[in-house]
Design an enzyme around this catalytic site. Structure first.
Site, PDB file in Angstrom:
ATOM      1  N   ASN A   1       0.859  -1.191   0.000  1.00 40.57           N
ATOM      2  CA  ASN A   1       0.000   0.000   0.000  1.00 40.57           C
ATOM      3  C   ASN A   1       0.892   1.238   0.000  1.00 40.57           C
ATOM      4  OD1 ASN A   1      -1.838   2.008   0.482  1.00 40.57           O
ATOM      5  ND2 ASN A   1      -2.559   1.212   2.450  1.00 40.57           N
TER       6      ASN A   1
ATOM      7  N   HIS B   1      -9.792   0.774   5.054  1.00 40.57           N
ATOM      8  CA  HIS B   1      -8.509   0.826   5.748  1.00 40.57           C
ATOM      9  C   HIS B   1      -8.680   1.639   7.037  1.00 40.57           C
ATOM     10  CE1 HIS B   1      -4.309   1.649   6.596  1.00 40.57           C
ATOM     11  NE2 HIS B   1      -4.026   0.619   5.807  1.00 40.57           N
TER      12      HIS B   1
ATOM     13  N   GLU C   1      -5.390  -5.702  10.584  1.00 41.84           N
ATOM     14  CA  GLU C   1      -4.294  -4.783  10.913  1.00 41.84           C
ATOM     15  C   GLU C   1      -4.602  -4.067  12.228  1.00 41.84           C
ATOM     16  OE1 GLU C   1      -2.487  -3.394   6.770  1.00 41.84           O
ATOM     17  OE2 GLU C   1      -3.983  -2.027   7.562  1.00 41.84           O
TER      18      GLU C   1
ATOM     19  N   GLY D   1       3.354  -3.141  10.509  1.00 44.13           N
ATOM     20  CA  GLY D   1       4.748  -3.315  10.929  1.00 44.13           C
ATOM     21  C   GLY D   1       5.501  -4.426  10.228  1.00 44.13           C
TER      22      GLY D   1
ATOM     23  N   ALA E   1       3.154  -1.334   4.080  1.00 44.77           N
ATOM     24  CA  ALA E   1       3.360  -0.033   3.457  1.00 44.77           C
ATOM     25  C   ALA E   1       4.758   0.513   3.767  1.00 44.77           C
ATOM     26  CB  ALA E   1       2.289   0.954   3.933  1.00 44.77           C
ATOM     27  N   SER E   2       4.931   1.084   4.972  1.00 44.98           N
ATOM     28  CA  SER E   2       6.124   1.880   5.254  1.00 44.98           C
ATOM     29  C   SER E   2       7.428   1.112   5.058  1.00 44.98           C
ATOM     30  CB  SER E   2       6.056   2.454   6.679  1.00 44.98           C
ATOM     31  OG  SER E   2       5.767   1.452   7.625  1.00 44.98           O
TER      32      SER E   2
HETATM   33  O1  G3H Z   1      -1.932  -0.931   4.479  1.00 50.16           O
HETATM   34  C1  G3H Z   1      -0.925  -1.155   5.135  1.00 50.16           C
HETATM   35  C2  G3H Z   1      -0.916  -1.138   6.566  1.00 50.16           C
HETATM   36  O2  G3H Z   1      -1.613  -0.075   7.122  1.00 50.16           O
HETATM   37  C3  G3H Z   1       0.401  -1.393   7.209  1.00 50.16           C
HETATM   38  O3  G3H Z   1       1.220  -0.266   7.210  1.00 50.16           O
HETATM   39  P1  G3H Z   1       2.732  -0.435   7.707  1.00 50.16           P
HETATM   40  O4  G3H Z   1       3.321  -1.564   6.908  1.00 50.16           O
HETATM   41  O5  G3H Z   1       3.369   0.877   7.414  1.00 50.16           O
HETATM   42  O6  G3H Z   1       2.670  -0.757   9.157  1.00 50.16           O
END
Ligand code: G3H
Length: 224
Positions: A11, A95, A143, A183, A204-205
């Site tokens: 994402n 989300h 999540e 995470g 994502a991050s």
């Molecule tokens: O859509 C992705 C999630 O909200 C996870 O985000 P993250 O991988 O930055 O913790």
């Protein structure tokens, strides 16, 4: 391990590192790693990048949101058919950073199915995972909000929520797949999430903010 290979969904959110040229850098890295590894990597860029991403890369492209509307007079809304026409083949819905009511989630799932988009309904706890499964999306993505963007992996910090969500979803509809997110940043996280019963991960991050997304992506697929 599930019968099918786990899927990895990235994402892009609205990070500064996620649009324009940088979106191309991430997508190019994802395409390279998907082809090297044989693992399906789905990208979820911002709306403005759906069309260029779909044209340039052989990766499934999902939207980050759609509205539960039909074609017509709905100024400022995101129409499932328009997302499909731009090249997306699926969409995230609900989300934690774009929460909807249950009625809105249901309408969005219906709109996505009408437009032949795959559906990933994101949830924040086990109860909502079960409720989401009742709408028969393709995926439920569990999540825990407090771990999103934290760098602390749900697979190690809260493994029960993955197992419990898998059980809740499968007890409602065994055909709905489950993704784990929050995470996730390494191959070990992916392996653990799959051992806990998930069919893949949504992250994502870890990739979007990485100095070299290809390095992280290669690690993510390394233990599958
Ligand atoms: O859509 C992705 C999630 O909200 C996870 O985000 P993250 O991988 O930055 O913790």
């Amino acid at each position: 391990m599930p019968e099918e290979k786990p899927v990895i969904m990235i994402n892009f959110k609205t990070y500064n590192e996620s649009y324009g040229f940088r979106a191309h850098d991430i997508a190019e890295a994802a395409e390279t790693v998907a082809e090297e590894s044989g693992i399906e990597i789905v990208i979820c860029p911002g709306f403005m990048d759906i069309h260029p991403m779909s044209n340039h890369y052989r990766l499934p492209v999902f939207a980050q949101h759609i509205d539960g509307i039909s074609p017509g007079a709905h100024t400022g809304h995101i129409l499932a058919e328009a997302v499909r026409a731009a090249g997306a083949t699926g969409t995230l819905i609900n989300h934690s950073e774009r929460r909807l009511t249950l009625a809105d989630i249901s309408a969005a799932v219906d709109a996505a199915k009408r437009a032949n988009l795959k559906t990933v309904v994101c949830t924040n706890n086990t109860a909502t995972s079960g409720a989401a499964a009742a709408l028969s999306p393709d995926y439920v993505a569990i999540e825990p909000p407090e771990l999103i963007g934290s760098g602390i992996s749900v697979a190690t910090a809260d493994p029960e929520i993955i197992e419990n969500s898998v059980n809740a979803v499968k007890s409602v509809n065994k055909d709905v797949k489950v993704l784990a997110g929050a995470g996730i940043s390494s191959g070990s996280c992916v392996k653990r999430a799959v051992e806990l019963g998930s069919d893949g991960v949504l992250l994502a991050s870890g990739v979007v903010k990485a100095e070299d997304p290809a390095v992280v992506l290669r690690d993510l697929v390394s233990k599958i």
